[in-house]
Each structure stands twice: as structure tokens, then as C-alpha cells.
Write an enzyme that holds these catalytic residues in place. Structure first.
Site, short mmCIF file in Angstrom:
data_model
loop_
_atom_site.label_atom_id
_atom_site.label_comp_id
_atom_site.label_asym_id
_atom_site.label_seq_id
_atom_site.Cartn_x
_atom_site.Cartn_y
_atom_site.Cartn_z
N PRO A 76 0.85 -1.20 0.00
CA PRO A 76 0.00 0.00 0.00
C PRO A 76 0.88 1.24 0.00
O PRO A 76 1.82 1.34 0.79
CB PRO A 76 -0.77 -0.12 1.33
CG PRO A 76 0.10 -0.96 2.20
CD PRO A 76 0.83 -1.90 1.28
N ALA A 123 0.20 5.41 -0.12
CA ALA A 123 -0.75 6.52 -0.23
C ALA A 123 -0.33 7.40 -1.40
O ALA A 123 0.85 7.70 -1.58
CB ALA A 123 -0.73 7.32 1.07
N GLN A 153 -6.70 -0.93 3.08
CA GLN A 153 -6.01 -0.64 4.33
C GLN A 153 -6.72 0.46 5.11
O GLN A 153 -7.17 1.45 4.53
CB GLN A 153 -4.58 -0.19 4.04
CG GLN A 153 -3.79 -0.06 5.33
CD GLN A 153 -2.35 0.33 5.09
OE1 GLN A 153 -2.05 1.43 4.67
NE2 GLN A 153 -1.45 -0.57 5.41
N CYS A 155 3.27 2.56 8.87
CA CYS A 155 3.57 3.77 8.13
C CYS A 155 4.07 4.85 9.07
O CYS A 155 3.39 5.20 10.03
CB CYS A 155 2.32 4.26 7.40
SG CYS A 155 2.66 5.67 6.37
N LYS A 197 -0.16 -4.82 8.91
CA LYS A 197 1.16 -4.45 8.39
C LYS A 197 1.91 -3.68 9.46
O LYS A 197 1.39 -2.69 10.00
CB LYS A 197 1.00 -3.59 7.13
CG LYS A 197 2.31 -3.13 6.53
CD LYS A 197 2.09 -2.70 5.09
CE LYS A 197 3.35 -2.20 4.43
NZ LYS A 197 3.70 -0.83 4.86
N ASN A 250 8.78 -7.45 3.61
CA ASN A 250 8.76 -6.19 2.87
C ASN A 250 9.99 -5.35 3.20
O ASN A 250 10.49 -5.39 4.31
CB ASN A 250 7.46 -5.43 3.23
CG ASN A 250 7.43 -4.00 2.71
OD1 ASN A 250 7.29 -3.06 3.49
ND2 ASN A 250 7.57 -3.82 1.42
N GLY A 288 7.04 -2.25 -2.93
CA GLY A 288 6.45 -0.92 -3.03
C GLY A 288 7.15 -0.08 -4.08
O GLY A 288 6.81 -0.09 -5.26
N ARG A 289 8.21 0.61 -3.66
CA ARG A 289 8.83 1.62 -4.52
C ARG A 289 9.36 1.06 -5.83
O ARG A 289 9.34 1.75 -6.85
CB ARG A 289 9.93 2.35 -3.74
CG ARG A 289 9.35 3.28 -2.67
CD ARG A 289 10.39 3.70 -1.67
NE ARG A 289 10.88 2.54 -0.92
CZ ARG A 289 11.90 2.58 -0.07
NH1 ARG A 289 12.55 3.72 0.12
NH2 ARG A 289 12.27 1.49 0.58
C1 LIG Z 1 4.86 7.02 -1.27
C2 LIG Z 1 4.67 5.97 -0.22
C3 LIG Z 1 3.47 5.88 0.46
C4 LIG Z 1 3.28 4.89 1.44
N1 LIG Z 1 2.06 4.79 2.04
C5 LIG Z 1 1.83 3.76 2.90
C6 LIG Z 1 0.54 3.54 3.43
O1 LIG Z 1 -0.43 4.27 3.15
N2 LIG Z 1 0.37 2.50 4.29
C7 LIG Z 1 1.41 1.67 4.65
O2 LIG Z 1 1.22 0.73 5.42
N3 LIG Z 1 2.66 1.85 4.15
C8 LIG Z 1 2.87 2.85 3.28
N4 LIG Z 1 4.10 3.00 2.71
C9 LIG Z 1 5.16 2.01 3.03
C10 LIG Z 1 5.18 0.88 1.98
O3 LIG Z 1 3.99 0.13 2.02
C11 LIG Z 1 6.38 -0.08 2.21
O4 LIG Z 1 6.25 -0.67 3.48
C12 LIG Z 1 7.72 0.64 2.14
O5 LIG Z 1 7.79 1.51 1.02
C13 LIG Z 1 8.88 -0.37 2.04
O6 LIG Z 1 8.76 -1.18 0.90
P1 LIG Z 1 9.63 -0.90 -0.44
O7 LIG Z 1 11.07 -0.84 -0.02
O8 LIG Z 1 9.34 -2.07 -1.33
O9 LIG Z 1 9.17 0.41 -1.00
C14 LIG Z 1 4.33 3.99 1.77
C15 LIG Z 1 5.55 4.11 1.08
C16 LIG Z 1 5.73 5.07 0.10
C17 LIG Z 1 7.06 5.13 -0.63
#
Ligand SMILES: Cc1cc2nc3c(=O)[nH]c(=O)nc-3n(C[C@H](O)[C@H](O)[C@H](O)COP(=O)(O)O)c2cc1C
Length: 328
Positions: free
Chosen positions: A16, A18, A70, A100, A139, A200, A224-225
Site C-alpha cells: 500500500p 498513499a 487498508q 507507516c 502491516k 517487505n 512498493g517503490r
Molecule cells: C509514497 C509511499 C506511500 C506509502 N504509504 C503507505 C501507506 O499508506 N500505508 C502503509 O502501510 N505503508 C505505506 N508505505 C510504506 C510501503 O507500504 C512499504 O512498506 C515501504 O515503502 C517499504 O517497501 P519498499 O522498499 O518495497 O518500498 C508507503 C511508502 C511510500 C514510498
């Protein structure tokens, strides 16, 4: 990978995010190999439910099943109400955000800030699980800060409360996005509980996904990213996990067509003004690393109608395709 009654097509989950994982992006990632795509968080503050933003976030028309939504907040009764509201609006899985670190979330003691108060965590989990028939997932990060990595205790609480899957981002709240994610805590949690665990943090390639799955024993990985501007990453990782072989990178002309279709979906979903603004982010990600990308982004960010934005993107990628695909 099974979440309650839902068997996922594979063990790859779109995280997820945002402002990123809106319905068009979730659909795109699902069509390109993600077994599950978790929606952006919906605030548990019911005062916001009538807002355009929340209404859009709760729009699941045509979305692949199972639909996971979520929710975020710190009040057990409000979280229970938010879970019911989202199930009534089409959610099939409710995911609770305790992962988050965003200020907006942490200041009201929600998101990863909750990890500090284990008794409140327990009450929230109990209230949400009791409120809906849909499976509830959670999460988290590995803890509040490096001195209080309490993921294991939270995981046990989650299991007792009837949470059906647990996603763990291998950083503490205090780490924000700095340093590298660590996977030892995720391995420790996986060994201690029997509900599915989703690993993750910093997974950017097929080999990395393989290493994290092997190291942690997790049931799935969440990305995610690395999916931003590259939603086909899921297809490549899925192929690699099944065969040990890499798919070739898609040609620029294929990326162009995919992206133009994505833009059309964004304009249709958000309408002209918001659609153009949201599309800028994605265009930036798609064009990252491409020759002339920086100058192109500067130019395209000044276009302010869907027509001019779309035309600029098509022109840039047509030119790239002519140069790169033909040279290949
Ligand atoms: C732009 C952005 C928005 C995010 N929004 C949420 C969110 O709304 N809820 C959440 O649980 N994590 C959120 N995260 C965290 C991601 O779900 C994830 O845990 C985090 O980016 C690490 O994973 P990655 O290294 O694959 O990006 C957000 C991350 C980013 C970069």
C-alpha cells in the site's frame, strides 16, 4: 499463499502506498503479475468518508479479487467502524496499517506509532477482527526504534487476535526509510508464528526477492517503490521464482503503450485536473533513467491538460523507441 478464504495466484504483493496505489495502479500491477494489491489507506475518521478523496479510495469497480483495503487509526471502535464501512463498500480483506511512519499518521498515534502501545494494539486488532467477517491482515514495522524491536510480541498478539496474514517492513519506525531493511527479525517472526508472513522492504529485483524468501522463510514478498514506473516487475519476479530465469526487459514501445493506457485510466478515474497532476508522478517514474528523461520531465510537468500531457509523453517515448528498440 492463502489469506482466509482467498488463495492468491502467487506470492507477490503490491505494498500500500498513499498517493500511488490507487485503483488504476493496482489494476495495472495485478494484470502484470501481482497476486495481491493493497489499496491506499482509508482514514478511520468517518468525518472524511464523504470526501472526494475517500470516496475515490473506496471505489473498487472492476477491480480484481480479492480486494484488500487498508485502514489506519488508533481508536478501536472507530477502526471497527472503518472496517465495516469498507467491507460494505466492496473490500474483501481489511488490512490494518501499523507500518507507516508518516507524520500525518504518527501524530495522531496511528500507523507505526501504535507499535509503542502493545495493549492498544491488542484492543484494535480484537475490535477490527470482531467487526467484520472478512479476513483481517496487519502491516507492521519491526518495532518503534532499534532498542524496542517488538515485532515478535506484536506478531503473537496478531496471531491470538485472529489476524490472517502479517506483513513486516524490515525497518523500525525511527529508521523511516534510511539504512537498509533487515530481514533477520522477519525470519525470527516467521519461525515463531503460524499465520502467513509477508516480507517487505527494499526488494528491487528478482534475485533479491528470492534471497528474502529464502532467508526469512516468508510466505510472500511485498514490493512498493520498485513497482513505481515499473509495474511489470511482478511479472519478471514471478517468472524468475518459478523458473530461475530472467524475462528480457520489455521494449520501449511496449512500455510506451502500457504507459499511455495508464494515463488514460488516470484521466478517467480522477477527471482532467487531478488526473493530470497524478499522472505527472507516474510519468516521472516511467521516464527515470531514460536518455533525455530530466529535460523531458521539466517540459512535461508544464503541460496542464490531458491532451498536451499525453501528446508530450507519446512523442518522447516514440523517439526513444525509435532510437533504443531499433538499435537492439
Ligand atoms: C509514497 C509511499 C506511500 C506509502 N504509504 C503507505 C501507506 O499508506 N500505508 C502503509 O502501510 N505503508 C505505506 N508505505 C510504506 C510501503 O507500504 C512499504 O512498506 C515501504 O515503502 C517499504 O517497501 P519498499 O522498499 O518495497 O518500498 C508507503 C511508502 C511510500 C514510498
Amino acid at each position: 499463499m492463502q489469506i482466509g478464504p482467498y488463495k492468491l495466484g502467487n506470492n507477490l504483493v503490491l505494498a500500500p502506498m498513499a498517493g500511488v496505489t490507487d485503483r488504476p495502479f493496482r489494476q495495472l500491477c495485478r494484470s502484470l503479475g501481482a497476486g495481491l494489491a493493497v489499496s491506499e489507506m482509508v482514514s478511520c475518521n468517518s468525518l472524511l468518508w464523504g470526501s472526494e478523496k475517500t470516496r475515490r479510495r473506496a471505489d473498487h469497480e472492476g477491480e480484481n479479487e480479492p480486494r484488500s483495503v487498508q485502514i489506519a487509526g488508533a481508536d478501536p471502535a472507530m477502526m471497527a467502524e472503518a472496517a465495516r464501512y469498507n467491507v460494505d463498500n466492496g473490500a474483501q480483506i481489511i488490512d490494518i496499517n501499523m507500518g507507516c511512519p508518516a507524520k500525518k499518521v504518527c501524530n495522531v498515534m496511528a500507523g507505526s506509532a501504535l507499535l509503542r502501545d502493545e495493549s492498544l494494539v491488542g484492543r484494535i486488532l480484537d475490535a477490527v477482527v470482531a467487526a467484520v467477517d472478512a479476513p483481517v491482515t496487519l502491516k507492521i514495522r519491526t518495532g518503534w526504534d532499534r532498542q524496542s524491536r517488538n515485532a515478535l510480541r506484536i506478531a503473537r498478539l496478531a496471531e491470538q487476535a485472529g489476524i490472517r496474514a502479517l506483513a513486516i517492513h524490515g525497518r523500525t519506525r525511527a529508521c523511516a526509510y534510511t539504512g537498509d531493511a533487515e530481514y533477520d527479525t522477519i525470519a525470527e517472526v516467521k519461525a515463531a508464528i503460524s499465520i502467513p508472513v509477508i516480507a517487505n522492504g527494499d526488494i528491487r529485483s528478482a534475485e533479491q526477492a528470492r534471497r528474502v524468501l529464502d532467508h526469512t522463510g516468508a510466505d510472500a514478498v511485498m514490493i512498493g517503490r520498485a513497482a513505481q514506473g515499473k509495474p511489470w516487475i511482478f511479472r519478471g519476479i514471478d517468472h524468475y521464482l518459478r523458473t530461475g530465469e530472467h524475462l528480457p526487459e520489455p521494449p520501449i514501445s511496449w512500455i510506451r503503450d502500457l504507459m499511455l493506457d495508464h494515463l488514460q485510466q488516470l484521466y478517467a478515474f480522477y477527471g482532467e485536473d487531478v488526473g493530470v497532476r497524478v499522472a505527472r508522478k507516474h510519468i516521472g517514474w516511467y521516464s527515470k533513467g531514460q536518455t533525455g528523461g530530466a529535460a523531458f520531465r521539466q517540459f512535461v510537468n508544464q503541460t496542464d491538460t490531458s491532451e498536451t500531457q499525453f501528446a508530450a509523453v507519446r512523442e518522447f517515448f516514440d523517439r526513444l523507441a525509435a532510437e533504443v528498440d531499433l538499435a537492439a
